[in-house]
Scaffold this motif. Structure first.
Motif, PDB file in Angstrom:
ATOM      1  N   VAL A 152       0.812  -1.222   0.000  1.00 30.82           N
ATOM      2  CA  VAL A 152       0.000   0.000   0.000  1.00 30.82           C
ATOM      3  C   VAL A 152       0.844   1.271   0.000  1.00 30.82           C
ATOM      4  O   VAL A 152       0.321   2.359   0.197  1.00 30.82           O
ATOM      5  N   ALA A 153       2.129   1.125  -0.219  1.00 26.51           N
ATOM      6  CA  ALA A 153       3.023   2.288  -0.106  1.00 26.51           C
ATOM      7  C   ALA A 153       2.633   3.413  -1.050  1.00 26.51           C
ATOM      8  O   ALA A 153       2.872   4.591  -0.749  1.00 26.51           O
ATOM      9  N   ASP A 154       2.021   3.070  -2.175  1.00 23.78           N
ATOM     10  CA  ASP A 154       1.641   4.086  -3.159  1.00 23.78           C
ATOM     11  C   ASP A 154       0.139   4.345  -3.158  1.00 23.78           C
ATOM     12  O   ASP A 154      -0.391   4.936  -4.104  1.00 23.78           O
ATOM     13  N   ALA A 155      -0.547   3.910  -2.094  1.00 21.08           N
ATOM     14  CA  ALA A 155      -2.016   3.970  -2.089  1.00 21.08           C
ATOM     15  C   ALA A 155      -2.580   5.173  -1.351  1.00 21.08           C
ATOM     16  O   ALA A 155      -3.800   5.312  -1.243  1.00 21.08           O
ATOM     17  N   GLY A 156      -1.713   6.034  -0.808  1.00 23.37           N
ATOM     18  CA  GLY A 156      -2.205   7.263  -0.202  1.00 23.37           C
ATOM     19  C   GLY A 156      -2.094   7.360   1.302  1.00 23.37           C
ATOM     20  O   GLY A 156      -2.582   8.331   1.891  1.00 23.37           O
ATOM     21  N   VAL A 157      -1.466   6.376   1.967  1.00 27.31           N
ATOM     22  CA  VAL A 157      -1.335   6.470   3.420  1.00 27.31           C
ATOM     23  C   VAL A 157      -0.344   7.570   3.781  1.00 27.31           C
ATOM     24  O   VAL A 157       0.609   7.842   3.055  1.00 27.31           O
ATOM     25  N   ASP A 158      -0.582   8.196   4.927  1.00 28.02           N
ATOM     26  CA  ASP A 158       0.327   9.234   5.413  1.00 28.02           C
ATOM     27  C   ASP A 158       1.462   8.649   6.249  1.00 28.02           C
ATOM     28  O   ASP A 158       2.541   9.233   6.315  1.00 28.02           O
ATOM     29  N   LEU A 159       1.192   7.519   6.890  1.00 33.11           N
ATOM     30  CA  LEU A 159       2.188   6.874   7.732  1.00 33.11           C
ATOM     31  C   LEU A 159       1.742   5.455   8.055  1.00 33.11           C
ATOM     32  O   LEU A 159       0.637   5.031   7.695  1.00 33.11           O
ATOM     33  N   VAL A 160       2.605   4.739   8.752  1.00 35.05           N
ATOM     34  CA  VAL A 160       2.298   3.416   9.293  1.00 35.05           C
ATOM     35  C   VAL A 160       2.233   3.534  10.801  1.00 35.05           C
ATOM     36  O   VAL A 160       3.104   4.147  11.421  1.00 35.05           O
ATOM     37  N   ASN A 161       1.197   2.962  11.417  1.00 37.59           N
ATOM     38  CA  ASN A 161       1.135   2.807  12.867  1.00 37.59           C
ATOM     39  C   ASN A 161       1.407   1.345  13.193  1.00 37.59           C
ATOM     40  O   ASN A 161       0.613   0.468  12.856  1.00 37.59           O
ATOM     41  N   ALA A 162       2.539   1.079  13.822  1.00 35.59           N
ATOM     42  CA  ALA A 162       2.946  -0.286  14.168  1.00 35.59           C
ATOM     43  C   ALA A 162       2.642  -0.513  15.652  1.00 35.59           C
ATOM     44  O   ALA A 162       3.409  -0.104  16.516  1.00 35.59           O
TER      45      ALA A 162
END
Length: 307
Positions: A152-162
């Protein structure tokens, strides 16, 4: 045109809300059953999909009411290879579900029409954070988490919450995977009732160790799935710790696993304690609810941290 770059919590003075109690809220308050306590299978259920969106829409409304930013988590916490396999999902299905979940939340972000509404890909550890398992190596974790993040890196997320990471090595691998994929990441450690990771590592030491292993590649760190009583005594004002996402219950993880009823604690008391910690530690700018909390707790937290 590329995606607009929004300021992340560590880049602004704005305070943000986040809601990580999606599972218990869906089950106890919205009448939705979760297969294996995983919400990602619901993404492909046309009857339940609107409920998932409404849950995060409620978060955006609370944030707007109190002039706070918010971080919308995708319903993808268990959508990785090891935890999805027992539910019958393969890698191709997971990639589709991760992207669908991101699309849903990006649509909600557009609906909110505010620069301080962010979409985060929600990921968890490869295995149950509360089980006694052998830690992954940094290299193995880097390759493992790159699969979900990369989908999903190019799908529009602003960040990852791990969320709920409790091994330094796996957390560091996830940070490096996110860097490889070009997506900012926030690591949220889970602590026991003594404020330490399951293996006894202190919260401050865990943050410093991940930073040392990754050249400070994480955007920032948080702590989640613990009551403030469990970790307030170990907060040191660490500049890299930016968020607290708290359980409503004071029970240990072992006690919660054995509980037959939801312990939702005291929303007013929880809101006051979260606000106290944010006021005492100015680096903290993200707050929210984890297990057992709902939007009563979120409103109490929001009303108190707005000041």
């Amino acid at each position: 045109m590329g995606q607009m770059k929004r300021l992340l919590p560590h880049q602004t003075d704005q305070r943000f809300l986040v809601f990580a109690a999606t599972g218990t809220d869906l089950i106890f308050n919205r009448g939705v059953e979760l297969p294996g306590f995983a919400s990602f299978p619901l993404v492909e259920d046309a009857t339940v999909q609107p409920i998932i969106v409404d849950q995060m829409r409620d978060l955006t409304k609370v944030a707007a009411d109190f002039e706070l930013g918010c971080i919308i988590d995708t319903p993808t916490w268990m959508a990785n290879r090891d935890r999805a396999a027992p539910l019958g999902y393969d890698s191709n299905q997971l990639a589709v579900l991760n992207r669908t979940a991101v699309d849903l939340m990006c649509g909600l972000r557009t609906e909110a029409a505010r620069d301080d509404v962010l979409v985060a890909l929600c990921i968890g550890p490869a295995r149950d954070a509360y089980a006694k398992t052998k830690p992954m190596t940094v290299a193995d974790a880097r390759a493992y988490h790159a699969v979900q993040i990369g989908s999903v890196a190019d799908a529009g997320v602003d960040l990852v919450n791990a969320y709920t990471f409790n091994h330094v090595e796996e957390a560091a691998g996830a940070v490096l995977a996110a860097r490889d994929c070009g997506v900012p990441i926030a690591v949220s450690f889970v602590v026991e009732t003594d404020g330490c990771l399951d293996n006894g590592t202190g919260l401050k030491d865990a943050i410093d160790q991940v930073d040392a292993l990754t050249e400070q590649a994480a955007a920032y760190f948080m702590v989640n799935c613990a009551h403030p009583d469990h970790f307030s005594h170990v907060l040191t004002g660490h500049a890299r710790l930016r968020g607290i996402v708290v359980n409503a219950s004071r029970c240990s993880h072992a006690e919660l696993d054995e509980a037959t009823e939801l312990d939702d604690g005291d929303p007013v008391e929880l809101g006051a304690e979260v606000a106290r910690l944010l006021h005492a530690h100015p680096a903290l700018s993200i707050a929210g609810g984890c297990c057992g909390s709902d939007f009563r707790h979120m409103r109490e937290i929001a009303s108190r941290i707005r000041a």
